[in-house]
Design a protein around this motif. Structure first.
Motif, PDB file in Angstrom:
ATOM      1  N   PRO A 249       0.792  -1.235   0.000  1.00  0.00           N
ATOM      2  CA  PRO A 249       0.000   0.000   0.000  1.00  0.00           C
ATOM      3  C   PRO A 249       0.821   1.280   0.000  1.00  0.00           C
ATOM      4  CG  PRO A 249      -0.081  -1.108   2.141  1.00  0.00           C
ATOM      5  CD  PRO A 249       0.550  -2.060   1.187  1.00  0.00           C
ATOM      6  N   GLU A 250       2.094   1.201   0.403  1.00  0.00           N
ATOM      7  CA  GLU A 250       2.899   2.416   0.426  1.00  0.00           C
ATOM      8  C   GLU A 250       3.128   2.994  -0.968  1.00  0.00           C
ATOM      9  OE1 GLU A 250       5.840  -1.096   0.535  1.00  0.00           O
ATOM     10  OE2 GLU A 250       3.853  -0.565   1.316  1.00  0.00           O
ATOM     11  N   TYR A 251       2.923   2.187  -2.025  1.00  0.00           N
ATOM     12  CA  TYR A 251       3.103   2.675  -3.387  1.00  0.00           C
ATOM     13  C   TYR A 251       1.827   3.308  -3.959  1.00  0.00           C
ATOM     14  CZ  TYR A 251       7.566   0.215  -3.622  1.00  0.00           C
ATOM     15  OH  TYR A 251       8.848  -0.205  -3.405  1.00  0.00           O
ATOM     16  N   ALA A 252       0.694   3.083  -3.331  1.00  0.00           N
ATOM     17  CA  ALA A 252      -0.573   3.578  -3.858  1.00  0.00           C
ATOM     18  C   ALA A 252      -0.640   5.104  -3.788  1.00  0.00           C
ATOM     19  CB  ALA A 252      -1.739   2.964  -3.094  1.00  0.00           C
ATOM     20  N   VAL A 253      -1.412   5.706  -4.688  1.00  0.00           N
ATOM     21  CA  VAL A 253      -1.640   7.150  -4.693  1.00  0.00           C
ATOM     22  C   VAL A 253      -3.137   7.405  -4.625  1.00  0.00           C
ATOM     23  CG1 VAL A 253       0.458   7.634  -5.994  1.00  0.00           C
ATOM     24  CG2 VAL A 253      -1.677   7.274  -7.206  1.00  0.00           C
ATOM     25  N   VAL A 254      -3.503   8.530  -4.053  1.00  0.00           N
ATOM     26  CA  VAL A 254      -4.911   8.886  -3.902  1.00  0.00           C
ATOM     27  C   VAL A 254      -5.301   9.862  -5.003  1.00  0.00           C
ATOM     28  CG1 VAL A 254      -6.664   9.896  -2.401  1.00  0.00           C
ATOM     29  CG2 VAL A 254      -4.798   8.542  -1.418  1.00  0.00           C
ATOM     30  N   VAL A 255      -6.338   9.512  -5.770  1.00  0.00           N
ATOM     31  CA  VAL A 255      -6.873  10.375  -6.822  1.00  0.00           C
ATOM     32  C   VAL A 255      -8.383  10.437  -6.656  1.00  0.00           C
ATOM     33  CG1 VAL A 255      -7.158  10.717  -9.300  1.00  0.00           C
ATOM     34  CG2 VAL A 255      -5.009   9.814  -8.428  1.00  0.00           C
ATOM     35  N   GLU A 256      -8.886  11.623  -6.437  1.00  0.00           N
ATOM     36  CA  GLU A 256     -10.324  11.831  -6.251  1.00  0.00           C
ATOM     37  C   GLU A 256     -10.881  10.927  -5.166  1.00  0.00           C
ATOM     38  OE1 GLU A 256     -12.136  11.294 -10.037  1.00  0.00           O
ATOM     39  OE2 GLU A 256     -11.230  13.100 -10.906  1.00  0.00           O
ATOM     40  N   GLY A 257     -10.125  10.808  -4.085  1.00  0.00           N
ATOM     41  CA  GLY A 257     -10.585  10.035  -2.937  1.00  0.00           C
ATOM     42  C   GLY A 257     -10.457   8.539  -3.080  1.00  0.00           C
ATOM     43  N   LYS A 258      -9.831   8.040  -4.162  1.00  0.00           N
ATOM     44  CA  LYS A 258      -9.688   6.610  -4.385  1.00  0.00           C
ATOM     45  C   LYS A 258      -8.213   6.224  -4.386  1.00  0.00           C
ATOM     46  CE  LYS A 258     -13.849   6.167  -7.250  1.00  0.00           C
ATOM     47  NZ  LYS A 258     -14.367   5.744  -8.584  1.00  0.00           N
ATOM     48  N   LEU A 259      -7.919   5.030  -3.845  1.00  0.00           N
ATOM     49  CA  LEU A 259      -6.556   4.500  -3.871  1.00  0.00           C
ATOM     50  C   LEU A 259      -6.274   3.887  -5.234  1.00  0.00           C
ATOM     51  CD1 LEU A 259      -5.923   2.794  -0.413  1.00  0.00           C
ATOM     52  CD2 LEU A 259      -4.770   4.785  -1.350  1.00  0.00           C
ATOM     53  N   MET A 260      -5.279   4.420  -5.918  1.00  0.00           N
ATOM     54  CA  MET A 260      -4.881   3.911  -7.229  1.00  0.00           C
ATOM     55  C   MET A 260      -3.583   3.125  -7.075  1.00  0.00           C
ATOM     56  SD  MET A 260      -7.307   5.050  -9.056  1.00  0.00           S
ATOM     57  CE  MET A 260      -8.509   6.378  -9.228  1.00  0.00           C
ATOM     58  N   TYR A 261      -3.557   1.894  -7.632  1.00  0.00           N
ATOM     59  CA  TYR A 261      -2.408   1.036  -7.431  1.00  0.00           C
ATOM     60  C   TYR A 261      -1.807   0.522  -8.731  1.00  0.00           C
ATOM     61  CZ  TYR A 261       0.479  -2.471  -5.054  1.00  0.00           C
ATOM     62  OH  TYR A 261       1.541  -3.208  -4.573  1.00  0.00           O
ATOM     63  N   ALA A 262      -2.412   0.897  -9.861  1.00  0.00           N
ATOM     64  CA  ALA A 262      -1.896   0.446 -11.157  1.00  0.00           C
ATOM     65  C   ALA A 262      -1.983   1.601 -12.144  1.00  0.00           C
ATOM     66  CB  ALA A 262      -2.687  -0.763 -11.679  1.00  0.00           C
ATOM     67  N   VAL A 263      -1.211   1.479 -13.237  1.00  0.00           N
ATOM     68  CA  VAL A 263      -1.160   2.541 -14.239  1.00  0.00           C
ATOM     69  C   VAL A 263      -1.164   1.910 -15.614  1.00  0.00           C
ATOM     70  CG1 VAL A 263       1.362   2.605 -14.137  1.00  0.00           C
ATOM     71  CG2 VAL A 263       0.126   4.577 -15.033  1.00  0.00           C
ATOM     72  N   GLY A 264      -1.862   2.550 -16.559  1.00  0.00           N
ATOM     73  CA  GLY A 264      -1.921   2.068 -17.933  1.00  0.00           C
ATOM     74  C   GLY A 264      -1.842   3.231 -18.880  1.00  0.00           C
ATOM     75  N   ARG A 265      -1.836   2.919 -20.191  1.00  0.00           N
ATOM     76  CA  ARG A 265      -1.749   3.953 -21.236  1.00  0.00           C
ATOM     77  C   ARG A 265      -3.109   4.279 -21.778  1.00  0.00           C
ATOM     78  NH1 ARG A 265       1.479   7.345 -23.131  1.00  0.00           N
ATOM     79  NH2 ARG A 265       2.155   6.513 -25.116  1.00  0.00           N
TER      80      ARG A 265
END
Length: 265
Positions: A249-265
């Motif tokens: 969880p230390e890698y997760a980021v918060v965007v619009e109140g949600k925990l984001m844990y993955a990234v795509g194109r």
């Protein structure tokens, strides 16, 4: 494995070490694609009916497996000992994505096509002279060789056309202003594109992207990485997405109140 196997290595484009025999490269690519497409640990070698990345502990498969471990394309997760037999469990590293990209990507396909065309062009005069001189005895062999050559060229032409379409539509780009704030943005986008072209399924977990970028930017801190990823998300260069499981969880980021844990194109 029971013992080391001699491998003849040569340096290849992209900083990787290539196997001389194309059969080794083909075996290695197939194993790496399986490891990337199915995330998690895998047996290094097949054992009876139990699946493994490589089909045998001897010959080409064993040499390709040893090369993968030496080059850091696969890393050993754990081992199991049963009598004299040692079973190794491995998983793919971020280097595997780059290896597949450099050996089975648009650029590598175009390099192969260039080599085939050059070899064909150089060999045409002598080949025609030999064919005319021995036409009666070699007519059947001539037809077989010509058919095989045309089939290979047709296959490469199709792959080349597909590769060019992907290359024209998937070039990573960010504005100059974003590039100044996030200096590793291009590296991140290129890694995501290479990961997708290499057959990796789903979006890229943030820990994987952080470690992949850290190879070229070892000074990059986790907070700076998280801030940069959110900036790239804001300008629509990438998209941050939530996942069902968040093992780190230390890698997760918060965007619009949600925990984001993955990234795509």
């Amino acid at each position: 494995m029971d013992g080391p196997f001699p491998i003849s290595d040569t340096h290849a484009p992209g900083g990787f070490v290539a196997l001389n025999d194309p059969r080794h490269t083909e075996c290695l690519l197939e194993a790496l694609k399986t490891a990337i497409h199915n995330a998690g640990e895998h047996r290094l070698f097949q054992s009876g009916k139990l699946p493994g990345l490589f089909p045998a502990r001897t010959g080409i498969a064993a040499e390709a497996a040893l090369h993968a471990l030496r080059a850091g394309l696969l890393e050993t997760v754990r081992t199991e000992a049963k009598g004299k037999l040692i079973t190794e469990w491995v998983c793919a590293t971020p280097k595997a994505v780059g290896y597949i990209h450099d050996h089975d990507s648009p650029r590598s396909i175009l390099r192969e096509l260039k080599d085939v065309l050059q070899a064909t062009r150089t060999g045409v005069p002598s080949f025609m002279a030999e064919a005319k001189a021995e036409l009666a005895a070699l007519s059947a062999n001539f037809e077989e060789r010509a058919s095989a050559m045309l089939a290979r060229l047709d296959d490469l032409a199709k792959r080349c056309e597909s590769a060019l379409r992907r290359a024209e539509t998937s070039g990573p780009a960010v504005t100059e202003s974003v590039g100044r704030v996030v200096p590793w943005a291009i590296d991140a986008l290129e890694y995501l594109d290479r990961r997708s072209e290499s057959g990796a399924g789903g979006d890229c977990p943030l820990p994987e992207l952080f470690h992949a970028i850290g190879v070229r930017f070892p000074e990059l801190s986790l907070p700076a990485f998280q801030d940069g990823v959110k900036r790239l998300h804001d300008v629509r260069a990438v998209r941050l997405v939530p996942t069902n499981a968040i093992p780190e969880p230390e890698y997760a980021v918060v965007v619009e109140g949600k925990l984001m844990y993955a990234v795509g194109r």
